[in-house]
Scaffold this motif. Structure first.
Motif, PDB file in Angstrom:
ATOM      1  N   ALA A  25      -4.453  14.549  17.174  1.00 20.66           N
ATOM      2  CA  ALA A  25      -4.791  15.111  15.866  1.00 20.66           C
ATOM      3  C   ALA A  25      -3.528  15.537  15.127  1.00 20.66           C
ATOM      4  CB  ALA A  25      -5.730  16.304  16.025  1.00 20.66           C
ATOM      5  N   ARG A  26      -2.586  16.096  15.849  1.00 19.12           N
ATOM      6  CA  ARG A  26      -1.321  16.518  15.242  1.00 19.12           C
ATOM      7  C   ARG A  26      -0.561  15.315  14.696  1.00 19.12           C
ATOM      8  NH1 ARG A  26       3.797  16.523  16.830  1.00 19.12           N
ATOM      9  NH2 ARG A  26       5.194  18.057  15.943  1.00 19.12           N
ATOM     10  N   ARG A  27      -0.545  14.217  15.479  1.00 17.33           N
ATOM     11  CA  ARG A  27       0.133  13.006  15.008  1.00 17.33           C
ATOM     12  C   ARG A  27      -0.539  12.441  13.760  1.00 17.33           C
ATOM     13  NH1 ARG A  27       0.657  12.018  20.499  1.00 17.33           N
ATOM     14  NH2 ARG A  27      -1.179  10.705  20.521  1.00 17.33           N
ATOM     15  N   ARG A  28      -1.886  12.455  13.735  1.00 22.78           N
ATOM     16  CA  ARG A  28      -2.601  11.966  12.556  1.00 22.78           C
ATOM     17  C   ARG A  28      -2.270  12.810  11.329  1.00 22.78           C
ATOM     18  NH1 ARG A  28      -6.772  11.161  16.215  1.00 22.78           N
ATOM     19  NH2 ARG A  28      -7.704  13.168  15.718  1.00 22.78           N
ATOM     20  N   ARG A  29      -2.265  14.135  11.496  1.00 23.15           N
ATOM     21  CA  ARG A  29      -1.923  15.007  10.369  1.00 23.15           C
ATOM     22  C   ARG A  29      -0.496  14.783   9.911  1.00 23.15           C
ATOM     23  NH1 ARG A  29      -4.368  18.917  13.633  1.00 23.15           N
ATOM     24  NH2 ARG A  29      -2.316  19.824  14.031  1.00 23.15           N
ATOM     25  N   ARG A  30       0.411  14.576  10.854  1.00 23.02           N
ATOM     26  CA  ARG A  30       1.827  14.355  10.510  1.00 23.02           C
ATOM     27  C   ARG A  30       2.006  13.048   9.749  1.00 23.02           C
ATOM     28  NH1 ARG A  30       6.408  11.904  12.790  1.00 23.02           N
ATOM     29  NH2 ARG A  30       8.306  13.048  12.360  1.00 23.02           N
ATOM     30  N   VAL A  31       1.326  11.990  10.212  1.00 24.42           N
ATOM     31  CA  VAL A  31       1.418  10.699   9.533  1.00 24.42           C
ATOM     32  C   VAL A  31       0.875  10.814   8.115  1.00 24.42           C
ATOM     33  CG1 VAL A  31       0.453   8.361   9.500  1.00 24.42           C
ATOM     34  CG2 VAL A  31       1.419   9.283  11.599  1.00 24.42           C
ATOM     35  N   GLN A  32      -0.245  11.513   7.959  1.00 23.53           N
ATOM     36  CA  GLN A  32      -0.824  11.676   6.628  1.00 23.53           C
ATOM     37  C   GLN A  32       0.121  12.487   5.743  1.00 23.53           C
ATOM     38  OE1 GLN A  32      -4.661  13.511   6.535  1.00 23.53           O
ATOM     39  NE2 GLN A  32      -4.839  13.361   4.327  1.00 23.53           N
ATOM     40  N   PHE A  33       0.705  13.542   6.283  1.00 23.89           N
ATOM     41  CA  PHE A  33       1.640  14.358   5.508  1.00 23.89           C
ATOM     42  C   PHE A  33       2.838  13.525   5.061  1.00 23.89           C
ATOM     43  CE2 PHE A  33       5.603  16.767   5.583  1.00 23.89           C
ATOM     44  CZ  PHE A  33       5.377  17.628   4.522  1.00 23.89           C
ATOM     45  N   LEU A  34       3.424  12.743   5.972  1.00 22.30           N
ATOM     46  CA  LEU A  34       4.588  11.936   5.623  1.00 22.30           C
ATOM     47  C   LEU A  34       4.241  10.870   4.587  1.00 22.30           C
ATOM     48  CD1 LEU A  34       6.284  11.559   9.102  1.00 22.30           C
ATOM     49  CD2 LEU A  34       7.003  12.991   7.194  1.00 22.30           C
ATOM     50  N   ARG A  35       3.044  10.296   4.693  1.00 22.87           N
ATOM     51  CA  ARG A  35       2.604   9.299   3.724  1.00 22.87           C
ATOM     52  C   ARG A  35       2.491   9.933   2.332  1.00 22.87           C
ATOM     53  NH1 ARG A  35      -2.463   8.055   5.604  1.00 22.87           N
ATOM     54  NH2 ARG A  35      -1.470   6.897   7.269  1.00 22.87           N
ATOM     55  N   GLU A  36       1.874  11.116   2.253  1.00 27.17           N
ATOM     56  CA  GLU A  36       1.736  11.792   0.968  1.00 27.17           C
ATOM     57  C   GLU A  36       3.091  12.223   0.422  1.00 27.17           C
ATOM     58  OE1 GLU A  36      -1.012  14.911   1.747  1.00 27.17           O
ATOM     59  OE2 GLU A  36      -2.739  13.569   1.797  1.00 27.17           O
ATOM     60  N   LEU A  37       3.988  12.642   1.294  1.00 28.46           N
ATOM     61  CA  LEU A  37       5.328  13.032   0.858  1.00 28.46           C
ATOM     62  C   LEU A  37       6.055  11.835   0.257  1.00 28.46           C
ATOM     63  CD1 LEU A  37       7.546  15.231   0.821  1.00 28.46           C
ATOM     64  CD2 LEU A  37       8.252  14.390   3.059  1.00 28.46           C
ATOM     65  N   HIS A  38       5.947  10.681   0.912  1.00 31.82           N
ATOM     66  CA  HIS A  38       6.586   9.472   0.412  1.00 31.82           C
ATOM     67  C   HIS A  38       6.013   9.079  -0.951  1.00 31.82           C
ATOM     68  CE1 HIS A  38       8.859   5.796   0.713  1.00 31.82           C
ATOM     69  NE2 HIS A  38       7.774   5.089   0.486  1.00 31.82           N
ATOM     70  N   GLU A  39       4.697   9.178  -1.105  1.00 23.90           N
ATOM     71  CA  GLU A  39       4.068   8.865  -2.384  1.00 23.90           C
ATOM     72  C   GLU A  39       4.553   9.820  -3.467  1.00 23.90           C
ATOM     73  OE1 GLU A  39      -0.134   8.996  -1.858  1.00 23.90           O
ATOM     74  OE2 GLU A  39      -0.180   7.258  -0.537  1.00 23.90           O
ATOM     75  N   ALA A  40       4.683  11.098  -3.132  1.00 28.92           N
ATOM     76  CA  ALA A  40       5.154  12.078  -4.111  1.00 28.92           C
ATOM     77  C   ALA A  40       6.591  11.787  -4.529  1.00 28.92           C
ATOM     78  CB  ALA A  40       5.049  13.489  -3.540  1.00 28.92           C
ATOM     79  N   LYS A  41       7.427  11.388  -3.588  1.00 24.71           N
ATOM     80  CA  LYS A  41       8.812  11.052  -3.921  1.00 24.71           C
ATOM     81  C   LYS A  41       8.870   9.822  -4.825  1.00 24.71           C
ATOM     82  CE  LYS A  41      11.152  13.098   0.012  1.00 24.71           C
ATOM     83  NZ  LYS A  41      11.974  12.869   1.190  1.00 24.71           N
ATOM     84  N   GLU A  42       8.038   8.821  -4.536  1.00 19.70           N
ATOM     85  CA  GLU A  42       8.005   7.631  -5.385  1.00 19.70           C
ATOM     86  C   GLU A  42       7.554   7.982  -6.796  1.00 19.70           C
ATOM     87  OE1 GLU A  42       5.531   4.771  -3.453  1.00 19.70           O
ATOM     88  OE2 GLU A  42       7.129   4.059  -2.151  1.00 19.70           O
ATOM     89  N   LEU A  43       6.548   8.835  -6.904  1.00 20.74           N
ATOM     90  CA  LEU A  43       6.061   9.250  -8.213  1.00 20.74           C
ATOM     91  C   LEU A  43       7.149   9.999  -8.974  1.00 20.74           C
ATOM     92  CD1 LEU A  43       3.789   9.591 -10.268  1.00 20.74           C
ATOM     93  CD2 LEU A  43       3.129  11.680  -9.054  1.00 20.74           C
ATOM     94  N   ARG A  44       7.837  10.900  -8.295  1.00 15.91           N
ATOM     95  CA  ARG A  44       8.911  11.661  -8.931  1.00 15.91           C
ATOM     96  C   ARG A  44      10.019  10.718  -9.403  1.00 15.91           C
ATOM     97  NH1 ARG A  44      11.731  15.384  -4.998  1.00 15.91           N
ATOM     98  NH2 ARG A  44      12.757  13.426  -4.522  1.00 15.91           N
ATOM     99  N   ASP A  45      10.342   9.715  -8.609  1.00 18.53           N
ATOM    100  CA  ASP A  45      11.373   8.752  -8.997  1.00 18.53           C
ATOM    101  C   ASP A  45      10.953   7.943 -10.225  1.00 18.53           C
ATOM    102  OD1 ASP A  45      12.880   9.667  -6.920  1.00 18.53           O
ATOM    103  OD2 ASP A  45      12.556   7.924  -5.630  1.00 18.53           O
ATOM    104  N   ARG A  46       9.668   7.615 -10.317  1.00 19.76           N
ATOM    105  CA  ARG A  46       9.188   6.874 -11.489  1.00 19.76           C
ATOM    106  C   ARG A  46       9.193   7.745 -12.733  1.00 19.76           C
ATOM    107  NH1 ARG A  46       4.848   4.775  -8.387  1.00 19.76           N
ATOM    108  NH2 ARG A  46       3.496   6.245  -9.451  1.00 19.76           N
ATOM    109  N   VAL A  47       8.843   9.013 -12.566  1.00 15.89           N
ATOM    110  CA  VAL A  47       8.729   9.912 -13.709  1.00 15.89           C
ATOM    111  C   VAL A  47      10.101  10.353 -14.210  1.00 15.89           C
ATOM    112  CG1 VAL A  47       7.873  12.187 -14.423  1.00 15.89           C
ATOM    113  CG2 VAL A  47       6.443  10.695 -13.065  1.00 15.89           C
ATOM    114  N   GLN A  48      11.057  10.503 -13.312  1.00 17.86           N
ATOM    115  CA  GLN A  48      12.390  10.974 -13.688  1.00 17.86           C
ATOM    116  C   GLN A  48      13.444   9.977 -13.207  1.00 17.86           C
ATOM    117  OE1 GLN A  48      12.400  14.726 -11.688  1.00 17.86           O
ATOM    118  NE2 GLN A  48      11.443  15.773 -13.392  1.00 17.86           N
ATOM    119  N   PRO A  49      13.548   8.826 -13.876  1.00 17.31           N
ATOM    120  CA  PRO A  49      14.457   7.793 -13.380  1.00 17.31           C
ATOM    121  C   PRO A  49      15.928   8.198 -13.402  1.00 17.31           C
ATOM    122  CG  PRO A  49      13.524   7.162 -15.501  1.00 17.31           C
ATOM    123  CD  PRO A  49      12.826   8.406 -15.064  1.00 17.31           C
ATOM    124  N   ARG A  50      16.340   8.992 -14.379  1.00 15.99           N
ATOM    125  CA  ARG A  50      17.748   9.378 -14.438  1.00 15.99           C
ATOM    126  C   ARG A  50      18.110  10.270 -13.256  1.00 15.99           C
ATOM    127  NH1 ARG A  50      19.556  12.380 -19.677  1.00 15.99           N
ATOM    128  NH2 ARG A  50      18.844  10.426 -20.570  1.00 15.99           N
TER     129      ARG A  50
END
Length: 68
Positions: A25-50
């Motif tokens: 269960a801990r591994r599943r939560r960690r994988v989900q957290f890392l996936r969401e973190l990666h998505e958030a970073k991609e979104l931030r990069d798209r929104v603030q390209p400079r």
């Protein structure tokens, strides 16, 4: 008090089996957290390209000056 039922959700499962389930269960939560973190970073990069480009440049400079 042997008549009372447990209310904490734990069943009569051996400790080793429960540890394996908790680890899975801990591994599943960690994988989900890392996936969401990666998505958030991609979104931030798209929104603030400079800012994203500046961060990439700083990272590249750090990697060039890093000594093995």
């Amino acid at each position: 008090m042997p008549d009372r039922k447990r209310t904490d959700g734990a069943e009569d499962v051996p400790t080793g089996a429960r540890g394996i389930d908790d680890a899975a269960a801990r591994r599943r939560r960690r994988v989900q957290f890392l996936r969401e973190l990666h998505e958030a970073k991609e979104l931030r990069d798209r929104v603030q390209p400079r800012r994203a480009r500046a961060a990439r440049m700083r990272q590249a400079m750090r990697m060039r000056t890093f000594r093995w």
